[in-house]
Design a protein around this motif. Structure first.
Motif, PDB file in Angstrom:
ATOM      1  N   GLU A   1       3.955   5.724  13.323  1.00 37.11           N
ATOM      2  CA  GLU A   1       4.961   5.280  14.256  1.00 37.11           C
ATOM      3  C   GLU A   1       5.013   3.598  14.180  1.00 37.11           C
ATOM      4  OE1 GLU A   1       6.497   4.726  18.757  1.00 37.11           O
ATOM      5  OE2 GLU A   1       4.608   5.358  17.982  1.00 37.11           O
ATOM      6  N   SER A   2       3.112   2.982  14.030  1.00 34.26           N
ATOM      7  CA  SER A   2       3.592   1.557  13.649  1.00 34.26           C
ATOM      8  C   SER A   2       3.361   0.919  12.063  1.00 34.26           C
ATOM      9  CB  SER A   2       1.716   1.132  14.127  1.00 34.26           C
ATOM     10  OG  SER A   2       1.009   1.457  13.195  1.00 34.26           O
ATOM     11  N   ASN A   3       3.807   1.862  11.418  1.00 33.47           N
ATOM     12  CA  ASN A   3       3.800   2.020   9.823  1.00 33.47           C
ATOM     13  C   ASN A   3       5.146   1.439   9.869  1.00 33.47           C
ATOM     14  OD1 ASN A   3       0.827   1.215   9.157  1.00 33.47           O
ATOM     15  ND2 ASN A   3       0.773   3.278   8.228  1.00 33.47           N
TER      16      ASN A   3
ATOM     17  N   ARG B   1       7.370   0.949  11.727  1.00 34.52           N
ATOM     18  CA  ARG B   1       7.673  -0.553  12.507  1.00 34.52           C
ATOM     19  C   ARG B   1       7.428  -1.372  11.440  1.00 34.52           C
ATOM     20  NH1 ARG B   1       4.993  -4.803  15.016  1.00 34.52           N
ATOM     21  NH2 ARG B   1       6.319  -5.730  16.498  1.00 34.52           N
ATOM     22  N   GLU B   2       6.431  -1.613  10.652  1.00 33.78           N
ATOM     23  CA  GLU B   2       5.847  -3.119   9.603  1.00 33.78           C
ATOM     24  C   GLU B   2       7.103  -2.435   8.650  1.00 33.78           C
ATOM     25  OE1 GLU B   2       3.962  -5.411   9.804  1.00 33.78           O
ATOM     26  OE2 GLU B   2       2.982  -4.813  11.987  1.00 33.78           O
TER      27      GLU B   2
ATOM     28  N   LYS C   1      -1.484   6.622  12.853  1.00 35.13           N
ATOM     29  CA  LYS C   1      -0.732   4.681  12.499  1.00 35.13           C
ATOM     30  C   LYS C   1       0.842   4.724  12.293  1.00 35.13           C
ATOM     31  CE  LYS C   1      -5.133   2.951  11.297  1.00 35.13           C
ATOM     32  NZ  LYS C   1      -5.918   2.181  10.580  1.00 35.13           N
TER      33      LYS C   1
END
Length: 331
Positions: free
Chosen positions: A57-59, A61-62, A55
């Motif tokens: 990488e997506s974090n 982005r967030e 998670k």
């Protein structure tokens, strides 16, 4: 004094009201008067999430979306991901060679989190060595100013000690950062403890109005108010602490405080009033979030440009560090 600023956040999930009231509001002000480097420090996230890094990488982005939506401007500051600049890890290694274990073991934040974070294995070097990597992040940019809250000041003192020790061995290469203590408003979570992703008690910047209300509605209040007719003490109520941060109406706050003390209003009434002020702050953030979520290519461009700018500074510092140690690089 060097007018360069560095600060960072770990990408361990969506940001919350505590981040907004504390670090982000201050960062937004600083970007107008200083050369600011703001990093999403993903190596730091791996420190506690190494068992499942899926998670991160997506974090990242967030976090980037939350930063931009709150007001950070890539035209005014350098925004980048820590691992995109490999010199962070390299300087961390160099600093680890001269940092005594005792400095790390005495760090109060280390002791506190070992007790409070029970759902993750923190028995790794990286968790103990967190201040070393944090120091590398700062020193790589020769940041003269580091904005922190009181709870992070111990880390900065360790970083300053590292500079003195490293420079004592290898010459005056690194810059000793100055601490800029910033006001950190008390923003409790829904359980009354400090708002934290780790504690699962946060009101996130990405939450919908329905989610915000559900969290506020169930938030703990003054334990003395068991019934609607029981008087309370605002200073013992976590909801009141959030009012003090986000409610900009002194008159209304005075009415709420008096109503609490005299049982003139109930806790639900108090929470409904708070919701209005929280939504006033969060609505424009939601609008910007929607824009950036629809433009993922723009997010990638911002991070690539940020890494180029940060990397140019980082390589220069690391060359100086390597030369001072006496290493000779080929090629």
């Amino acid at each position: 004094m060097n007018q360069r600023v560095f600060s960072g956040m770990r990408p361990t999930g969506q940001l919350h009201l505590g981040h907004l009231a504390g670090a982000l509001t201050n960062w937004i002000k600083l970007q107008d008067g200083y050369e600011c480097f703001y990093s999403i420090v993903d190596w730091h996230a791996l420190m506690s999430d190494y068992a499942d890094s899926s998670k991160i990488e997506s974090n990242c982005r967030e976090v980037l979306i939350d930063w931009l939506s709150s007001g950070l401007d890539p035209e005014k500051c350098v925004i980048f991901v820590q691992s995109h600049v490999p010199q962070h890890a390299e300087l961390h290694l160099a600093l680890s060679m001269v940092t005594p274990l005792g400095w790390l073991q005495r760090c109060p934040t280390y002791k506190e989190q070992i007790i409070n974070i029970q759902n993750k294995d923190l028995s790794n070097y990286a968790f103990l060595g967190y201040p070393v990597l944090m120091a590398a992040d700062i020193l790589l940019y020769k940041a003269g100013i580091v904005p922190v809250g009181e709870d992070q000041s111990a880390h900065l003192e360790i970083a300053r000690e590292m500079v003195r020790r490293f420079n004592g061995f290898f010459g005056e290469v690194l810059v000793e950062p100055q601490i800029m203590l910033t006001p950190t408003p008390k923003v409790p979570g829904t359980d009354g403890k400090k708002m934290s992703k780790s504690y699962g008690n946060s009101i996130n910047l990405a939450d919908s109005p329905e989610d915000v209300w559900n969290k506020l509605r169930t938030m703990v209040t003054d334990p003395a108010r068991e019934k609607r007719t029981d008087p309370g003490d605002p200073d013992k109520c976590p909801v009141w602490d959030i009012h003090k941060v986000f409610n900009n109406s002194d008159g209304e706050k005075a009415e709420i405080a008096e109503g609490c003390k005299t049982a003139g209003i109930g806790c639900v009434d108090c929470k409904k009033k708070l919701k209005v002020h929280v939504e006033r702050v969060m609505n424009p953030i939601r609008e910007k979030r929607a824009y950036y979520e629809k433009n993922p290519d723009l997010l990638g461009d911002i991070l690539r440009e940020g890494a180029v700018k940060a990397g140019a500074v980082a390589r220069k510092t690391m060359d100086e560090v390597v030369n001072s140690i006496g290493f000779v690089r080929r090629g």
